[in-house]
Design a protein around this motif. Structure first.
Motif, PDB file in Angstrom:
ATOM      1  N   LEU A   5     -16.367 -24.430 -36.444  1.00 32.78           N
ATOM      2  CA  LEU A   5     -17.115 -25.285 -37.520  1.00 32.78           C
ATOM      3  C   LEU A   5     -17.787 -26.306 -36.919  1.00 32.78           C
ATOM      4  O   LEU A   5     -17.325 -27.292 -36.615  1.00 32.78           O
ATOM      5  N   ILE A   6     -19.002 -26.613 -36.993  1.00 38.66           N
ATOM      6  CA  ILE A   6     -19.932 -27.478 -36.365  1.00 38.66           C
ATOM      7  C   ILE A   6     -20.733 -28.458 -37.491  1.00 38.66           C
ATOM      8  O   ILE A   6     -21.463 -27.838 -38.392  1.00 38.66           O
ATOM      9  N   ILE A   7     -20.463 -29.714 -37.480  1.00 38.70           N
ATOM     10  CA  ILE A   7     -20.913 -30.254 -38.453  1.00 38.70           C
ATOM     11  C   ILE A   7     -21.617 -31.711 -37.603  1.00 38.70           C
ATOM     12  O   ILE A   7     -21.046 -32.614 -37.085  1.00 38.70           O
ATOM     13  N   GLY A   8     -22.991 -31.718 -38.045  1.00 45.64           N
ATOM     14  CA  GLY A   8     -23.602 -32.884 -37.252  1.00 45.64           C
ATOM     15  C   GLY A   8     -25.139 -33.222 -37.584  1.00 45.64           C
ATOM     16  O   GLY A   8     -25.684 -32.697 -38.447  1.00 45.64           O
ATOM     17  N   PHE A   9     -25.823 -33.875 -36.868  1.00 46.32           N
ATOM     18  CA  PHE A   9     -26.985 -34.430 -36.959  1.00 46.32           C
ATOM     19  C   PHE A   9     -27.950 -34.575 -35.955  1.00 46.32           C
ATOM     20  O   PHE A   9     -27.525 -34.427 -34.585  1.00 46.32           O
ATOM     21  N   GLU A  10     -29.243 -33.795 -36.128  1.00 48.04           N
ATOM     22  CA  GLU A  10     -30.015 -33.634 -35.078  1.00 48.04           C
ATOM     23  C   GLU A  10     -30.422 -34.940 -34.399  1.00 48.04           C
ATOM     24  O   GLU A  10     -30.899 -35.379 -33.162  1.00 48.04           O
ATOM     25  N   ARG A  30      -7.176 -34.442 -45.083  1.00 48.37           N
ATOM     26  CA  ARG A  30      -6.431 -34.386 -46.143  1.00 48.37           C
ATOM     27  C   ARG A  30      -6.286 -33.057 -46.853  1.00 48.37           C
ATOM     28  O   ARG A  30      -5.176 -32.489 -47.380  1.00 48.37           O
ATOM     29  N   LYS A  31      -7.379 -32.450 -47.029  1.00 47.28           N
ATOM     30  CA  LYS A  31      -7.605 -31.078 -47.851  1.00 47.28           C
ATOM     31  C   LYS A  31      -7.037 -30.096 -47.104  1.00 47.28           C
ATOM     32  O   LYS A  31      -6.477 -29.306 -47.541  1.00 47.28           O
ATOM     33  N   PHE A  32      -7.419 -29.871 -45.711  1.00 42.82           N
ATOM     34  CA  PHE A  32      -7.149 -28.855 -44.775  1.00 42.82           C
ATOM     35  C   PHE A  32      -6.150 -28.990 -43.662  1.00 42.82           C
ATOM     36  O   PHE A  32      -5.828 -28.079 -43.058  1.00 42.82           O
ATOM     37  N   GLY A  33      -5.723 -30.270 -43.494  1.00 38.05           N
ATOM     38  CA  GLY A  33      -4.960 -30.497 -42.325  1.00 38.05           C
ATOM     39  C   GLY A  33      -5.321 -30.442 -41.079  1.00 38.05           C
ATOM     40  O   GLY A  33      -4.640 -30.171 -40.039  1.00 38.05           O
ATOM     41  N   LEU A  34      -6.869 -30.695 -40.930  1.00 34.75           N
ATOM     42  CA  LEU A  34      -7.416 -30.292 -39.586  1.00 34.75           C
ATOM     43  C   LEU A  34      -7.809 -31.809 -39.025  1.00 34.75           C
ATOM     44  O   LEU A  34      -8.476 -32.542 -39.701  1.00 34.75           O
ATOM     45  N   ALA A  35      -7.763 -31.761 -37.813  1.00 35.52           N
ATOM     46  CA  ALA A  35      -8.160 -32.880 -37.054  1.00 35.52           C
ATOM     47  C   ALA A  35      -9.407 -32.084 -36.258  1.00 35.52           C
ATOM     48  O   ALA A  35      -9.442 -31.171 -35.622  1.00 35.52           O
ATOM     49  N   PRO A  36     -10.529 -33.127 -35.852  1.00 31.63           N
ATOM     50  CA  PRO A  36     -11.649 -32.497 -35.029  1.00 31.63           C
ATOM     51  C   PRO A  36     -11.034 -32.061 -33.662  1.00 31.63           C
ATOM     52  O   PRO A  36     -10.280 -32.962 -33.122  1.00 31.63           O
ATOM     53  N   GLU A  37     -11.794 -30.995 -33.223  1.00 33.87           N
ATOM     54  CA  GLU A  37     -11.280 -30.597 -31.606  1.00 33.87           C
ATOM     55  C   GLU A  37     -12.256 -31.413 -30.758  1.00 33.87           C
ATOM     56  O   GLU A  37     -11.922 -31.801 -29.620  1.00 33.87           O
ATOM     57  N   TRP A  38     -13.400 -31.904 -31.233  1.00 38.70           N
ATOM     58  CA  TRP A  38     -14.252 -32.522 -30.588  1.00 38.70           C
ATOM     59  C   TRP A  38     -15.259 -33.408 -31.663  1.00 38.70           C
ATOM     60  O   TRP A  38     -15.637 -33.172 -32.546  1.00 38.70           O
ATOM     61  N   SER A  39     -15.378 -34.793 -31.176  1.00 43.90           N
ATOM     62  CA  SER A  39     -16.201 -35.568 -31.879  1.00 43.90           C
ATOM     63  C   SER A  39     -16.969 -36.547 -31.339  1.00 43.90           C
ATOM     64  O   SER A  39     -16.509 -37.047 -30.013  1.00 43.90           O
ATOM     65  N   ASP A  40     -18.351 -36.982 -31.719  1.00 46.37           N
ATOM     66  CA  ASP A  40     -18.885 -38.053 -31.192  1.00 46.37           C
ATOM     67  C   ASP A  40     -19.643 -38.727 -32.324  1.00 46.37           C
ATOM     68  O   ASP A  40     -19.402 -38.250 -33.349  1.00 46.37           O
ATOM     69  N   SER A  41     -20.608 -39.583 -32.041  1.00 52.39           N
ATOM     70  CA  SER A  41     -21.494 -40.102 -33.071  1.00 52.39           C
ATOM     71  C   SER A  41     -22.440 -39.570 -33.920  1.00 52.39           C
ATOM     72  O   SER A  41     -22.954 -39.772 -34.988  1.00 52.39           O
ATOM     73  N   GLU A  42     -22.503 -38.175 -33.241  1.00 51.65           N
ATOM     74  CA  GLU A  42     -23.656 -37.207 -33.793  1.00 51.65           C
ATOM     75  C   GLU A  42     -22.740 -36.032 -34.531  1.00 51.65           C
ATOM     76  O   GLU A  42     -23.592 -35.343 -35.257  1.00 51.65           O
ATOM     77  N   GLY A  43     -21.376 -35.814 -34.369  1.00 47.73           N
ATOM     78  CA  GLY A  43     -21.060 -34.615 -35.036  1.00 47.73           C
ATOM     79  C   GLY A  43     -19.707 -34.538 -34.933  1.00 47.73           C
ATOM     80  O   GLY A  43     -18.955 -35.105 -34.134  1.00 47.73           O
TER      81      GLY A  43
END
Length: 93
Positions: A5-10, A30-43
């Motif tokens: 699942l990828i969430i981000g900004f161009e 909180r809702k799904f008990g998930l932590a990001p596998e990867w994150s940065d300032s854009e996604g």
């Protein structure tokens, strides 16, 4: 089967993008008990169950739409939180 699942900004325009990502990360924990596998300032990238991916994607869009109606960010005046340009699920093989 797993999916990404990828969430981000161009392109980042200000602090409203970071607020949106922080809200999504908190809600996902909180809702799904998930932590990001990867994150940065854009996604954010999550590993999710492929069968639940569309449900999670729809919930993220509903959640941000509801939050945008009430939360404002101070950046060169008050602005609504910007919706992510990218909210997709990609199944892994």
């Amino acid at each position: 089967m797993k999916a990404r699942l990828i969430i981000g900004f161009e392109m980042l325009e200000g602090s409203s993008e970071q607020v949106a990502l922080d809200l999504v990360a908190g809600m996902m924990a909180r809702k799904f008990g998930l932590a990001p596998e990867w994150s940065d300032s854009e996604g954010l990238v999550y590993e999710v169950n492929a069968e639940e991916c569309q449900k999670i994607t729809a919930f993220i869009r509903e959640y941000l739409n509801a939050v945008r109606g009430v939360v404002r960010v101070r950046f060169e005046g008050w602005a609504k939180i910007r919706e992510p340009d990218i909210v997709i699920c990609r199944e892994e093989e």
